[in-house]
Design a protein around this motif. Structure first.
Motif, PDB file in Angstrom:
ATOM      1  N   ASP A 192     -34.597 -42.606  16.020  1.00 36.15           N
ATOM      2  CA  ASP A 192     -33.822 -43.578  15.264  1.00 36.15           C
ATOM      3  C   ASP A 192     -32.469 -43.775  15.961  1.00 36.15           C
ATOM      4  OD1 ASP A 192     -33.404 -44.869  12.380  1.00 36.15           O
ATOM      5  OD2 ASP A 192     -31.547 -43.921  13.023  1.00 36.15           O
ATOM      6  N   PRO A 193     -32.094 -45.039  16.210  1.00 38.35           N
ATOM      7  CA  PRO A 193     -30.848 -45.275  16.966  1.00 38.35           C
ATOM      8  C   PRO A 193     -29.617 -44.630  16.339  1.00 38.35           C
ATOM      9  CG  PRO A 193     -32.083 -47.319  16.720  1.00 38.35           C
ATOM     10  CD  PRO A 193     -32.799 -46.299  15.898  1.00 38.35           C
ATOM     11  N   LEU A 227     -25.917 -58.439   9.975  1.00 41.69           N
ATOM     12  CA  LEU A 227     -25.927 -58.290  11.429  1.00 41.69           C
ATOM     13  C   LEU A 227     -26.923 -57.209  11.829  1.00 41.69           C
ATOM     14  CD1 LEU A 227     -24.450 -58.827  14.198  1.00 41.69           C
ATOM     15  CD2 LEU A 227     -22.877 -57.002  13.538  1.00 41.69           C
ATOM     16  N   SER A 228     -27.868 -57.557  12.713  1.00 41.54           N
ATOM     17  CA  SER A 228     -28.775 -56.525  13.226  1.00 41.54           C
ATOM     18  C   SER A 228     -29.384 -57.000  14.536  1.00 41.54           C
ATOM     19  CB  SER A 228     -29.866 -56.191  12.212  1.00 41.54           C
ATOM     20  OG  SER A 228     -30.609 -55.065  12.657  1.00 41.54           O
ATOM     21  N   GLN A 232     -29.923 -51.738  21.206  1.00 39.50           N
ATOM     22  CA  GLN A 232     -28.582 -51.695  20.645  1.00 39.50           C
ATOM     23  C   GLN A 232     -27.744 -52.735  21.379  1.00 39.50           C
ATOM     24  OE1 GLN A 232     -26.794 -47.890  20.077  1.00 39.50           O
ATOM     25  NE2 GLN A 232     -28.740 -46.832  19.821  1.00 39.50           N
ATOM     26  N   HIS A 233     -26.900 -53.419  20.622  1.00 39.39           N
ATOM     27  CA  HIS A 233     -25.991 -54.386  21.222  1.00 39.39           C
ATOM     28  C   HIS A 233     -24.609 -54.192  20.605  1.00 39.39           C
ATOM     29  CE1 HIS A 233     -29.261 -56.691  23.094  1.00 39.39           C
ATOM     30  NE2 HIS A 233     -29.950 -56.504  21.975  1.00 39.39           N
ATOM     31  N   GLY A 234     -23.649 -54.932  21.128  1.00 30.65           N
ATOM     32  CA  GLY A 234     -22.321 -54.892  20.540  1.00 30.65           C
ATOM     33  C   GLY A 234     -21.877 -56.300  20.243  1.00 30.65           C
ATOM     34  N   PRO A 259     -30.727 -51.783  16.079  1.00 29.24           N
ATOM     35  CA  PRO A 259     -32.014 -52.192  15.523  1.00 29.24           C
ATOM     36  C   PRO A 259     -32.392 -51.221  14.405  1.00 29.24           C
ATOM     37  CG  PRO A 259     -32.321 -51.100  17.639  1.00 29.24           C
ATOM     38  CD  PRO A 259     -30.842 -51.246  17.438  1.00 29.24           C
ATOM     39  N   GLY A 260     -32.969 -51.750  13.335  1.00 31.26           N
ATOM     40  CA  GLY A 260     -33.357 -50.863  12.230  1.00 31.26           C
ATOM     41  C   GLY A 260     -32.305 -50.742  11.157  1.00 31.26           C
TER      42      GLY A 260
END
Ligand code: HEM
Ligand SMILES: [Cu+2]
Ligand SMILES: [Cu+2]
Lengths: 580, 176
Positions: A225-226, B115-116, B121-123, B137-138
């Motif tokens: 999980d991130p 926001l997702s 992963q992003h910024g 994500p998630g």
């Protein structure tokens, strides 16, 4: 005649008395220290070459590397510098502190060679994996991105080695106490290293909790999980910075003593400050997650503040006690004119003193202050993942820790190798060249970050993006990027000077029983160095200020701190938009 | 005797006058830094978003696509432009390598942005305001924004997300 008697108890070829410091040196430890120091310097060299290439890419006028290489080298630079250079040096310092500084034998020489070897193998595996382009996703490799499994295998081998080294140090200190080799309290520097070692053990266990699952994920066995991974990762990544902090402050106390004979003004208070670092051991990690989803408000605030800034208080204590020790020593030498006569008369041409000052001032005014600003929950929105962060940690871990380590190396390496320090003239300038270059670099990074440039990006202006972002390509941004390029060139020259001096010392330095290392403020004493002049004890009952210069300086610092905080808060308010 | 050798057995000393003065200020400053975060969070205009939820990336993608289909008002460089819903809600998705949709907001009107990310992963970095949020994500991160200035605001990705990272952008448009 304690020394002579002690040496009688320690027959055989394995002991010598250092002519410069008076320490009894268990000679088998020497090669171990040098081995780890060589690992450190090699990592620094490679990491420095990559740094130059990266910075010249950020500088648009040069734009050196293609994107893939930029990301590959950023991954490699991060791990070589932050992990291998720093930790190899720390293990060398622990071996030094756990034996020579307490006149103790190294129990388990073979064990020490085993873990040093393990670290070397791990470092080679990870570096090779990264440089061959199999770990371009940075040393953080946030899921679902992964690096090649061998990247994690190398890191884990290295970490197991470092964990053994830290435990070994604790064992050394513990048996030295039990067997009476150290009769009373530990020397302050060893006490500081003990704090660092304890934090290291805790942190490296944390590292396993993050990197073992990461390895399993890279093998396709599990899915991480991130948010959970980020929390685990920074438990390790942030803790590692607490080790560097404690080790750096240990170097400061050591360098102050070596170059001016300074003695701690208040042993108890300084030790308490190190205990505060321990109190914060599990805290702070969430300042990396302040604008992440998934964390509650109280958790963020209490964690990022190290439970009401316990660790900051520790640092503020050192911020007083180190200059106060210098001031007291310098005044005892007769430099009593005015508030700052003692400071002006300091041995600014002594490499260790120069390194101490660059590191101490740079860390305090830039690294520490920017860190507290960034770690303030709301202010973090203004800088998270921008180049400002990169500016901040080049102030902490390069201007602060790396410079302090370099300073210590100018004494430990020649004394342990029993060779003269080569190129003393160059060494006198090195901290200033390196520090000056870093100031320009850090200034550029922070300015670019303030203007919105993101970290880990090949192109700060995002000019290839379908939706253009004009505000990122301004003349001021170009100026910031130019500072990054020029600062990097200067800093890399300074770094190369250090590497040259070390290599020349190890291979070419004149062999000597009494190696020449510059001008010291210490003489060989019975069980270790003594100050070359009598330094009075700090009078704790006096009603007059004992260190008026230092007291003035720390308040100047506090004013700067408050001003920067106010400025950052105004910046946040000036965003204007409501956020929440 | 120095930091390099053992101090006497009983090394505890009183805290001297210089030290007392400095310690007092230091403690006050530390407590202030701690308290100010609560104060800003309750009384400031720029509060750190806290609200967030778990969501499957596929589900978030479906919700975002529905939202785009319903509230689309145009397109720029292949990216749809949308306005917030009647309740002032909007979806903003990060994916390799674009932020979609482009949000068109009204000055002074609050919008609740979900926001997702669909993938990595992003910024989310809003320029030139330089407001930065992590995108996982998630997880849906609820970011409430109330624009007070008009114009075009760029969004760039500031979390490394792959080889196209430096070409990942988006946009917020604020009109009167
Ligand atoms: C000559 C000295 C140095 C220069 C010019 C330099 C320059 C840079 C640059 C340009 C970046 C990449 C910024 C980005 O795109 O995000 C970077 C990243 C980094 N540097 Fe350095 N650096 C130097 C020394 C060091 C040292 C000595 C350390 C550690 C002790 C260090 C630790 C790091 C770390 C941890 C990163 C982050 C990598 C990542 O984002 O994963 N640097 N440096
Ligand atoms: Cu941290
Ligand atoms: Cu990205």
């Amino acid at each position: 005649m304690a020394t002579a008697r002690a040496l009688l108890d320690r027959p055989g070829a394995f002991w010598r008395v250092c002519q410069v410091t008076g320490y009894q040196v268990f000679t088998p430890v020497q090669r171990l220290i040098v081995f780890n120091a060589v690992g450190a310097v090699l990592s620094l060299t490679l990491g420095g070459i990559l740094a130059l290439l990266m910075a010249l890419t950020r500088w648009e006028a040069v734009a050196l590397l293609p994107p893939e290489l930029y990301y590959r080298f950023t991954s490699a630079h991060g791990v070589l510098m932050l992990v291998f250079w720093i930790v190899f040096f720390e293990i060398a310092a622990l071996l030094f502190g756990g034996t020579i500084l307490i006149n103790a034998k190294l129990k388990g020489v073979r064990f020490a060679w085993t873990y040093s070897g393990l670290m070397a193998v791990g470092a080679v595996v990870t570096t090779a994996t990264t440089l061959s382009g199999h770990a371009n996703n940075m040393f953080t490799a946030y899921p679902p991105l992964v690096n090649h499994p061998m990247f994690y295998v190398g890191i884990l081998l290295f970490a197991v080695g470092a964990l053994c080294g830290s435990c070994h140090f604790v064992y050394q200190v513990w048996t030295a106490r039990r067997e009476g080799v150290v009769a009373g309290p530990l020397p302050l520097v060893v006490y500081a290293l003990l704090t660092a070692a304890i934090i290291a053990i805790w942190t490296l266990l944390h590292g396993a909790v993050a990197y073992v699952p990461a390895l399993l994920q890279s093998l396709g066995l599990i899915t991480l999980d991130p948010a959970v991974y980020r929390t685990l990762f920074w438990g390790f990544g942030h803790g590692a910075q607490q080790i560097n902090l404690a080790a750096m402050v240990a170097c400061w106390y050591a360098l102050a003593a070596i170059t001016t004979g300074a003695r701690p003004v208040n042993e108890g208070l300084s030790r308490f400050a190190f205990v505060l670092y321990l109190v914060g051991i599990n805290m702070g990690s969430m300042h990396h997650l302040l604008v992440d989803p998934g964390i509650g408000m109280h958790a963020r605030i209490i964690n990022t503040s190290y439970f009401m800034y316990a660790a900051l208080l520790g640092s503020l204590i050192h911020a007083f006690s180190i200059p106060a020790a210098l001031e007291t020593a310098q005044r005892a030498r007769g430099h009593t004119r005015g508030l700052f006569g003692w400071l002006k008369a300091g041995p600014w041409k002594e490499p260790g003193f120069a390194a101490l000052m660059v590191s101490f001032i740079g860390f305090g005014f830039i690294a520490g202050v920017s860190g507290v600003l960034m770690g303030t929950m709301q202010l973090n929105m203004l800088i998270h993942n921008t180049l400002f962060v990169v500016g901040h940690f080049h102030a902490t871990v390069v201007l602060g820790t790396t410079v302090a380590f370099m300073g210590l190396a100018y004494y430990v390496v020649p004394l342990v190798m029993q060779r003269d320090l080569s190129f003393l003239g160059l060494a006198r300038w090195q901290p200033y060249v390196y520090g000056g270059g870093l100031l320009v670099l850090i200034g550029g990074l922070m300015l670019a970050g303030k203007l919105g440039a993101s970290r880990r990006s090949w192109d700060a202006s995002y000019s290839l993006a379908p939706l253009q972002v004009e505000s990122l390509s301004t003349p001021l941004m170009t100026f910031a990027n130019t500072l990054i390029g020029i600062g990097a060139i200067l800093a890399v020259i300074g770094g190369a000077m250090f590497v040259l001096i070390m290599v020349a010392t190890v291979f070419l330095g004149r062999r000597s029983e009494r190696p020449a290392v510059g001008t010291l403020g210490i003489l060989a004493g019975r069980d270790g160095p003594e100050s070359d002049v009598a330094i009075p004890e700090f009078d704790h009952d006096a009603t007059r200020f004992q260190a008026p210069g230092t007291t003035t300086l720390v308040f100047v610092f506090l004013v700067w701190f408050v001003a920067m905080f106010a400025w950052a808060s105004v910046n946040l308010a000036r965003v204007g938009w409501g956020v929440g | 005797m120095s930091a390099l050798t053992a101090p006497p057995r009983r090394y505890l000393a009183r805290i001297g006058r210089d030290e007392r003065v400095w310690l007092a200020f230091a403690v006050v400053w530390c407590l202030f830094l701690f308290a100010i975060m609560y104060v800003w969070q309750f009384y400031g205009a720029q509060r750190t978003p806290i609200e967030s939820y778990r969501i499957e990336p596929a589900e978030f993608r479906a919700l975002t696509q529905d939202y785009i289909a319903e509230y689309r008002i145009g397109e720029v460089s292949g990216v749809p432009i949308t306005v917030p819903t009647e309740d002032g809600e909007a979806f903003l998705a990060a994916r390799a390598f674009v932020f979609e949709p482009v949000l068109q907001l009204k000055r002074g009107e609050s919008v609740r942005i979900y926001l997702s990310s669909y993938d990595f992963q992003h910024g989310m970095s809003i320029q030139p305001l330089n407001l930065n949020f992590q995108v996982l994500p998630g997880y849906v991160y609820v970011v409430n924004l109330t624009p007070t200035t008009t114009g075009e605001f760029g969004i760039v990705c500031n979390e490394y997300c792959g080889l196209g990272h430096h070409a990942m952008s988006g946009r917020i448009i604020v009109t009167d």
